[in-house]
Design a protein around this motif. Structure first.
Motif, PDB file in Angstrom:
ATOM      1  N   GLY A  66      53.749 -36.804 -26.859  1.00 42.07           N
ATOM      2  CA  GLY A  66      54.592 -37.986 -26.883  1.00 42.07           C
ATOM      3  C   GLY A  66      55.768 -38.007 -27.913  1.00 42.07           C
ATOM      4  N   PRO A  67      56.603 -39.188 -27.907  1.00 37.96           N
ATOM      5  CA  PRO A  67      56.341 -40.409 -27.348  1.00 37.96           C
ATOM      6  C   PRO A  67      56.883 -40.304 -25.933  1.00 37.96           C
ATOM      7  N   PHE A  68      56.453 -41.431 -25.110  1.00 36.37           N
ATOM      8  CA  PHE A  68      56.852 -41.778 -23.837  1.00 36.37           C
ATOM      9  C   PHE A  68      56.960 -43.078 -23.562  1.00 36.37           C
ATOM     10  N   GLY A  69      58.507 -43.163 -23.005  1.00 35.10           N
ATOM     11  CA  GLY A  69      58.763 -44.805 -22.413  1.00 35.10           C
ATOM     12  C   GLY A  69      57.548 -45.135 -21.292  1.00 35.10           C
ATOM     13  N   GLU A  70      56.824 -46.167 -21.815  1.00 31.99           N
ATOM     14  CA  GLU A  70      55.687 -46.473 -21.093  1.00 31.99           C
ATOM     15  C   GLU A  70      55.755 -47.785 -19.937  1.00 31.99           C
ATOM     16  N   TRP A  71      54.801 -48.036 -19.180  1.00 32.13           N
ATOM     17  CA  TRP A  71      54.755 -49.009 -18.171  1.00 32.13           C
ATOM     18  C   TRP A  71      55.246 -50.612 -18.681  1.00 32.13           C
ATOM     19  N   HIS A  72      55.369 -50.793 -19.772  1.00 31.93           N
ATOM     20  CA  HIS A  72      55.762 -52.115 -20.599  1.00 31.93           C
ATOM     21  C   HIS A  72      57.052 -52.083 -20.829  1.00 31.93           C
ATOM     22  N   GLY A  73      57.911 -50.761 -20.859  1.00 27.43           N
ATOM     23  CA  GLY A  73      59.254 -50.789 -21.285  1.00 27.43           C
ATOM     24  C   GLY A  73      59.412 -50.215 -22.641  1.00 27.43           C
ATOM     25  N   TYR A  74      58.572 -49.740 -23.565  1.00 29.16           N
ATOM     26  CA  TYR A  74      58.435 -49.330 -25.021  1.00 29.16           C
ATOM     27  C   TYR A  74      58.235 -48.087 -25.092  1.00 29.16           C
ATOM     28  N   TYR A  75      58.574 -47.597 -26.306  1.00 26.11           N
ATOM     29  CA  TYR A  75      58.029 -46.186 -26.809  1.00 26.11           C
ATOM     30  C   TYR A  75      56.893 -46.653 -27.617  1.00 26.11           C
ATOM     31  N   ALA A  76      55.660 -47.316 -27.058  1.00 26.08           N
ATOM     32  CA  ALA A  76      54.569 -47.589 -27.980  1.00 26.08           C
ATOM     33  C   ALA A  76      53.767 -46.466 -28.042  1.00 26.08           C
ATOM     34  N   GLY A  77      52.840 -46.378 -29.146  1.00 25.74           N
ATOM     35  CA  GLY A  77      51.808 -45.505 -29.292  1.00 25.74           C
ATOM     36  C   GLY A  77      52.112 -44.309 -30.133  1.00 25.74           C
ATOM     37  N   GLU A  78      53.632 -44.244 -30.216  1.00 23.65           N
ATOM     38  CA  GLU A  78      53.965 -42.968 -31.002  1.00 23.65           C
ATOM     39  C   GLU A  78      53.465 -41.556 -30.337  1.00 23.65           C
ATOM     40  N   ALA A  79      53.856 -40.576 -31.144  1.00 31.50           N
ATOM     41  CA  ALA A  79      53.424 -39.015 -30.970  1.00 31.50           C
ATOM     42  C   ALA A  79      52.060 -38.975 -31.458  1.00 31.50           C
ATOM     43  N   ILE A 118      58.533 -30.520  -4.132  1.00 35.13           N
ATOM     44  CA  ILE A 118      58.757 -31.793  -4.544  1.00 35.13           C
ATOM     45  C   ILE A 118      57.938 -32.411  -5.437  1.00 35.13           C
ATOM     46  N   LEU A 119      58.770 -32.810  -6.669  1.00 32.69           N
ATOM     47  CA  LEU A 119      58.098 -33.495  -7.698  1.00 32.69           C
ATOM     48  C   LEU A 119      58.018 -35.099  -7.476  1.00 32.69           C
ATOM     49  N   THR A 120      57.086 -35.769  -7.326  1.00 34.68           N
ATOM     50  CA  THR A 120      56.970 -37.117  -7.522  1.00 34.68           C
ATOM     51  C   THR A 120      57.056 -37.684  -8.867  1.00 34.68           C
ATOM     52  N   CYS A 121      58.190 -38.559  -9.134  1.00 34.81           N
ATOM     53  CA  CYS A 121      58.068 -38.911 -10.525  1.00 34.81           C
ATOM     54  C   CYS A 121      58.175 -40.330 -10.476  1.00 34.81           C
ATOM     55  N   ALA A 122      57.841 -40.905 -11.740  1.00 35.43           N
ATOM     56  CA  ALA A 122      57.841 -42.302 -12.010  1.00 35.43           C
ATOM     57  C   ALA A 122      58.177 -42.434 -13.475  1.00 35.43           C
ATOM     58  N   ALA A 123      59.417 -42.967 -13.645  1.00 32.31           N
ATOM     59  CA  ALA A 123      59.931 -43.305 -14.910  1.00 32.31           C
ATOM     60  C   ALA A 123      59.833 -44.674 -15.439  1.00 32.31           C
ATOM     61  N   SER A 124      59.144 -45.139 -16.180  1.00 35.88           N
ATOM     62  CA  SER A 124      58.848 -46.509 -16.521  1.00 35.88           C
ATOM     63  C   SER A 124      59.898 -47.030 -17.706  1.00 35.88           C
ATOM     64  N   GLN A 125      60.497 -47.957 -17.369  1.00 35.20           N
ATOM     65  CA  GLN A 125      61.637 -48.728 -18.174  1.00 35.20           C
ATOM     66  C   GLN A 125      61.375 -50.225 -18.551  1.00 35.20           C
ATOM     67  N   LYS A 126      62.109 -50.922 -19.248  1.00 38.70           N
ATOM     68  CA  LYS A 126      62.216 -52.185 -19.154  1.00 38.70           C
ATOM     69  C   LYS A 126      62.263 -52.697 -17.813  1.00 38.70           C
ATOM     70  N   PRO A 127      61.202 -53.776 -17.442  1.00 38.01           N
ATOM     71  CA  PRO A 127      61.332 -54.291 -16.135  1.00 38.01           C
ATOM     72  C   PRO A 127      62.575 -54.734 -15.667  1.00 38.01           C
ATOM     73  N   PRO A 128      62.951 -54.623 -14.357  1.00 35.18           N
ATOM     74  CA  PRO A 128      62.401 -54.080 -13.418  1.00 35.18           C
ATOM     75  C   PRO A 128      62.813 -52.431 -13.546  1.00 35.18           C
ATOM     76  N   HIS A 129      61.685 -51.492 -12.796  1.00 41.38           N
ATOM     77  CA  HIS A 129      61.977 -50.181 -12.537  1.00 41.38           C
ATOM     78  C   HIS A 129      61.509 -49.788 -11.341  1.00 41.38           C
ATOM     79  N   ALA A 130      61.734 -48.329 -10.819  1.00 40.90           N
ATOM     80  CA  ALA A 130      61.508 -48.002  -9.611  1.00 40.90           C
ATOM     81  C   ALA A 130      60.224 -47.692  -9.290  1.00 40.90           C
ATOM     82  N   HIS A 131      59.012 -47.880 -10.007  1.00 38.14           N
ATOM     83  CA  HIS A 131      57.710 -47.988  -9.342  1.00 38.14           C
ATOM     84  C   HIS A 131      56.913 -49.169  -9.884  1.00 38.14           C
ATOM     85  N   LEU A 132      57.479 -50.171 -10.179  1.00 37.88           N
ATOM     86  CA  LEU A 132      56.853 -51.367 -10.596  1.00 37.88           C
ATOM     87  C   LEU A 132      56.344 -52.189  -9.457  1.00 37.88           C
ATOM     88  N   PHE A 133      57.304 -52.389  -8.315  1.00 39.24           N
ATOM     89  CA  PHE A 133      56.838 -53.014  -7.243  1.00 39.24           C
ATOM     90  C   PHE A 133      55.422 -52.814  -6.698  1.00 39.24           C
TER      91      PHE A 133
END
Length: 486
Positions: A279-292, A310-325
């Motif tokens: 970490g850290p990593f931009g997580e599901w809620h749109g924050y870098y929470a949890g620290e490294a 083919i790599l399947t990817c999911a980048a979480s950001q501040k909503p809305p984002h590509a895999h939230l629906f």
């Protein structure tokens, strides 16, 4: 009505990509860099178009063979989620109707069909072992967000583990960071099945066998993200959903199964006595929470992959984002399953709102049958999967309110809920290091509020009448002035 599962449900990512392309929702982006650019392209597009954005396939990534690709937004639209489940595309036009049909289709998965072990499959086109493994040279692993601590190969992935006590195989989606040529680190939140399995091995001083599926077919991806009861193996649920056994290969080193038509599979072990910063990593809620934080090293001993993977990817950001629906859909359906399993009558619908990152703002509608019915629904919903993990706000509304329509929900909250007498606050509930309001990582609790936005049961017959055109009058004007409603 949906088509019969098994006739059209794909168990191959490439077939799914072709189907999406046939329906006009595929966009190929050439030349984007793995270092933050692919994630940024996806984020900016989905913030602009929300649920109308295409699935993105990135090719010609600098430094890699042209056809070593990354895919974002697999189920980022109602149409694509419908295609993945073999539903008629027309089913995606109404969110409420789609959720009802979606639940009918996925219930096929509970008619479990065990996977079929096979000796060969496309994933065995390339097998790399030992010192020959160099993950970052082999695959265009992205840096998804600008402040991520490294390159994450596992985001829209499946992590396979086995309970050493019961033998049950679990498949879950947990983030995986590449930390060396043949090493990774994976953060798994407390309470998740993969974490429970892992800790059983590590607490006994033993390495935990693990398989990481990176190029996910749609059915396996659904299973890895759907909240199933612990006694339901995900790969058996996949078979039931498809109406046929899911073909799997057992890893030579671990014996763990993975779909034979996967794009990329990493086989290895989680070490009990070696850690690395993750970490850290931009997580599901749109924050870098949890620290490294230090996590056990995952040593990759073998890599299997198809030609031109083919790599399947999911980048979480501040909503809305590509895999939230799809997360909102999966969690809404899983919540209804949990409430149904709890034996609560007349729960009509539910929706985990995108603005709440698919977790923190959840609405359930109920047809009230008795005093305390709405309170019961809210309290149970606050604790069962998937809301039990890092939930925050649970709103209960009457059955005349569409839980997915935020305007109707807030209207109900503002006109039917007395904040002093119709809200309940819960303390010491299940949270995570990723929770933005957790400050003590030794005390992973949070609190949550249940808001009863239903008409008080005793006032159902005397509550003020809603000022709205009747369905009959609305139909009449639609028929008389059709050009206004196109």
């Amino acid at each position: 009505m949906p088509n019969l599962p098994g006739d059209v449900i794909q168990s191959d990512l490439r077939s799914f990509i072709e189907a999406v392309d046939d329906h006009g929702e595929l966009e190929v982006v050439s030349g984007a860099h793995w270092d933050k650019e692919m994630g940024a392209v996806t984020e900016v597009l989905y913030r602009q178009k929300v649920e109308k954005s295409p699935m993105l396939v990135f090719d010609q990534v600098p430094g890699y063979p042209d056809q070593n690709r990354c895919l974002y937004g697999m189920f980022g639209s109602p149409l694509r989620l419908a295609l993945a489940l073999g539903m008629e595309p027309e089913a995606s036009r109404s969110r409420a109707e789609m959720l009802t049909t979606f639940r009918k289709v996925i219930k096929k998965g509970f008619d479990r069909i065990p996977p079929k072990t096979v000796d060969d499959g496309p994933v065995l086109q390339n097998v790399v072992s030992g010192d020959d493994i160099d993950l970052l040279s082999m695959f265009p692993v992205p840096v998804h967000h600008e402040l991520d601590g490294g390159r994450y190969i596992g985001t829209a992935c499946g992590v396979v583990t086995r309970d050493p006590d019961t033998g049950r195989v679990n498949l879950g989606t947990y983030r995986v960071q590449v930390t060396g040529k043949n090493t990774c680190a994976s953060y798994i939140s407390n309470g998740k099945q993969g974490r429970i399995h892992r800790d059983k091995y590590l607490n006994a001083g033993k390495p935990c066998p693990v398989v990481i599926i990176v190029g996910m077919d749609p059915v396996t991806y659904l299973a890895s993200g759907y909240t199933l009861a612990d006694q339901v193996p995900e790969l058996e649920w996949c078979g039931g959903l498809m109406g046929r056994p899911h073909e799997v290969i057992e890893g030579e080193l671990t014996g763990l199964p993975f779909p034979a038509r996967s794009e990329i599979v990493l086989e290895g072990e989680i070490l009990p006595d070696e850690t690395v910063e993750e970490g850290p990593f931009g997580e599901w809620h749109g924050y870098y929470a949890g620290e490294a934080k230090s996590e056990p090293v995952v040593r990759i001993n073998r890599v299997y992959h198809r030609d031109n993977p083919i790599l399947t990817c999911a980048a979480s950001q501040k909503p809305p984002h590509a895999h939230l629906f799809e997360r909102c859909f999966l969690r809404s359906a899983a919540l209804l399953d949990s409430l149904e399993g709890a034996g609560i009558p007349d729960v009509v619908s539910a929706w985990a709102h995108q603005a709440g990152s698919g977790r923190t703002f959840v609405v359930v509608s109920v047809k009230q049958r008795y005093f305390g019915h709405s309170t019961q629904v809210g309290l149970v919903a606050s604790q069962v999967n998937p809301v039990g993990y890092v939930g925050r706000w649970i709103v209960v509304v009457d059955d005349d309110i569409d839980p997915s329509d935020i305007h109707e929900v807030i209207w109900a909250m503002g006109t039917r809920c007395d904040p002093k007498t119709m809200t309940t606050t819960l303390s010491r509930t299940w949270s995570s290091r990723l929770d933005t309001l957790v400050t003590d990582y030794d005390r992973l609790y949070n609190s949550r509020m249940v808001i009863d936005a239903c008409i008080p049961y005793e006032r159902r017959d005397t509550f003020p009448t809603v000022a709205q055109s009747s369905p009959r009058l609305a139909a009449q004007v639609r028929a008389k002035y059709p050009h206004l409603y196109r």
